[in-house]
Design a protein around this motif. Structure first.
Motif, PDB file in Angstrom:
ATOM      1  N   ARG A  38       0.828  -1.202   0.000  1.00  0.00           N
ATOM      2  CA  ARG A  38       0.000   0.000   0.000  1.00  0.00           C
ATOM      3  C   ARG A  38       0.861   1.251   0.000  1.00  0.00           C
ATOM      4  NH1 ARG A  38      -4.409  -1.835   4.515  1.00  0.00           N
ATOM      5  NH2 ARG A  38      -5.511  -3.350   3.230  1.00  0.00           N
ATOM      6  N   LYS A  39       1.930   1.244   0.809  1.00  0.00           N
ATOM      7  CA  LYS A  39       2.824   2.400   0.849  1.00  0.00           C
ATOM      8  C   LYS A  39       3.478   2.615  -0.498  1.00  0.00           C
ATOM      9  CE  LYS A  39       4.030   2.397   5.751  1.00  0.00           C
ATOM     10  NZ  LYS A  39       5.119   2.223   6.708  1.00  0.00           N
ATOM     11  N   ARG A  40       3.935   1.530  -1.121  1.00  0.00           N
ATOM     12  CA  ARG A  40       4.578   1.622  -2.418  1.00  0.00           C
ATOM     13  C   ARG A  40       3.586   2.144  -3.455  1.00  0.00           C
ATOM     14  NH1 ARG A  40       6.037  -3.744  -4.210  1.00  0.00           N
ATOM     15  NH2 ARG A  40       7.087  -3.868  -2.204  1.00  0.00           N
ATOM     16  N   LYS A  41       2.360   1.647  -3.391  1.00  0.00           N
ATOM     17  CA  LYS A  41       1.339   2.070  -4.343  1.00  0.00           C
ATOM     18  C   LYS A  41       1.024   3.555  -4.166  1.00  0.00           C
ATOM     19  CE  LYS A  41      -3.115   0.710  -6.213  1.00  0.00           C
ATOM     20  NZ  LYS A  41      -4.237  -0.204  -6.131  1.00  0.00           N
ATOM     21  N   ARG A  42       0.945   4.010  -2.917  1.00  0.00           N
ATOM     22  CA  ARG A  42       0.702   5.438  -2.666  1.00  0.00           C
ATOM     23  C   ARG A  42       1.832   6.279  -3.230  1.00  0.00           C
ATOM     24  NH1 ARG A  42      -0.805   4.683   3.496  1.00  0.00           N
ATOM     25  NH2 ARG A  42      -2.814   3.663   3.235  1.00  0.00           N
ATOM     26  N   GLY A  43       3.050   5.817  -3.037  1.00  0.00           N
ATOM     27  CA  GLY A  43       4.204   6.541  -3.567  1.00  0.00           C
ATOM     28  C   GLY A  43       4.166   6.625  -5.084  1.00  0.00           C
ATOM     29  N   GLU A  44       3.776   5.536  -5.736  1.00  0.00           N
ATOM     30  CA  GLU A  44       3.656   5.528  -7.191  1.00  0.00           C
ATOM     31  C   GLU A  44       2.549   6.467  -7.647  1.00  0.00           C
ATOM     32  OE1 GLU A  44       3.049   1.452  -8.179  1.00  0.00           O
ATOM     33  OE2 GLU A  44       5.116   0.894  -7.742  1.00  0.00           O
ATOM     34  N   GLU A  45       1.431   6.480  -6.916  1.00  0.00           N
ATOM     35  CA  GLU A  45       0.328   7.378  -7.267  1.00  0.00           C
ATOM     36  C   GLU A  45       0.751   8.833  -7.128  1.00  0.00           C
ATOM     37  OE1 GLU A  45      -2.847   6.232  -4.716  1.00  0.00           O
ATOM     38  OE2 GLU A  45      -3.371   4.462  -5.901  1.00  0.00           O
ATOM     39  N   ALA A  48       3.816  10.019  -7.342  1.00  0.00           N
ATOM     40  CA  ALA A  48       4.764  10.304  -8.415  1.00  0.00           C
ATOM     41  C   ALA A  48       4.033  10.523  -9.731  1.00  0.00           C
ATOM     42  CB  ALA A  48       5.764   9.163  -8.548  1.00  0.00           C
ATOM     43  N   CYS A  49       3.025   9.719  -9.976  1.00  0.00           N
ATOM     44  CA  CYS A  49       2.233   9.869 -11.196  1.00  0.00           C
ATOM     45  C   CYS A  49       1.504  11.206 -11.196  1.00  0.00           C
ATOM     46  CB  CYS A  49       1.237   8.723 -11.310  1.00  0.00           C
ATOM     47  SG  CYS A  49       0.254   8.753 -12.816  1.00  0.00           S
ATOM     48  N   ARG A  50       0.939  11.565 -10.052  1.00  0.00           N
ATOM     49  CA  ARG A  50       0.224  12.828  -9.927  1.00  0.00           C
ATOM     50  C   ARG A  50       1.165  14.015 -10.154  1.00  0.00           C
ATOM     51  NH1 ARG A  50      -1.878  12.322  -4.730  1.00  0.00           N
ATOM     52  NH2 ARG A  50      -3.040  10.543  -5.471  1.00  0.00           N
ATOM     53  N   ARG A 106       3.339  18.386 -13.687  1.00  0.00           N
ATOM     54  CA  ARG A 106       4.445  18.957 -14.466  1.00  0.00           C
ATOM     55  C   ARG A 106       4.087  19.003 -15.944  1.00  0.00           C
ATOM     56  NH1 ARG A 106       8.573  15.258 -12.395  1.00  0.00           N
ATOM     57  NH2 ARG A 106       8.566  15.765 -10.208  1.00  0.00           N
ATOM     58  N   ALA A 107       3.453  17.948 -16.433  1.00  0.00           N
ATOM     59  CA  ALA A 107       3.069  17.897 -17.843  1.00  0.00           C
ATOM     60  C   ALA A 107       2.064  19.003 -18.155  1.00  0.00           C
ATOM     61  CB  ALA A 107       2.479  16.530 -18.185  1.00  0.00           C
ATOM     62  N   ARG A 108       1.110  19.214 -17.243  1.00  0.00           N
ATOM     63  CA  ARG A 108       0.140  20.295 -17.454  1.00  0.00           C
ATOM     64  C   ARG A 108       0.836  21.649 -17.483  1.00  0.00           C
ATOM     65  NH1 ARG A 108      -3.572  18.010 -13.153  1.00  0.00           N
ATOM     66  NH2 ARG A 108      -4.732  16.430 -14.257  1.00  0.00           N
ATOM     67  N   GLY A 109       1.791  21.825 -16.581  1.00  0.00           N
ATOM     68  CA  GLY A 109       2.541  23.072 -16.550  1.00  0.00           C
ATOM     69  C   GLY A 109       3.332  23.283 -17.828  1.00  0.00           C
TER      70      GLY A 109
END
Length: 62
Positions: free
Chosen positions: A12-19, A21-23, A28-31
Motif C-alpha cells: 500500500r505504501k509503495r502504491k501510494r508513492g507511485e500514485e 509520483a504519477c500525480r 508537471r506535464a500540465r505546466g
C-alpha cells in the motif's frame, strides 16, 4: 499472520508513492503544456505584428 499484514502495508505504501509520483508528473506535464501554449500564442502574435509591419504599404492607400 503478522508477515502478511506487514507485506500488505508495504504494498500500500509503495502504491501510494507511485500514485503521488504519477500525480506530480501529470502536474508537471500540465505546466509544460500551458507554457508551450502561451509561447505558441506569443509567437503567433509576434508573427502577425511583423507581417503587418512588412505589408503596411499595401494597405496605406486604402
Amino acid at each position: 499472520m503478522g508477515q502478511c499484514s506487514s507485506t500488505t502495508r508495504m504494498r500500500r505504501k509503495r502504491k501510494r508513492g507511485e500514485e503521488e509520483a504519477c500525480r506530480e508528473s501529470m502536474e508537471r506535464a500540465r505546466g509544460c503544456l500551458a507554457m508551450v501554449k502561451e509561447r505558441r500564442s506569443r509567437f503567433y502574435i509576434a508573427r502577425r505584428c511583423i507581417h503587418m509591419l512588412l505589408c503596411w504599404h499595401k494597405y496605406a492607400n486604402s
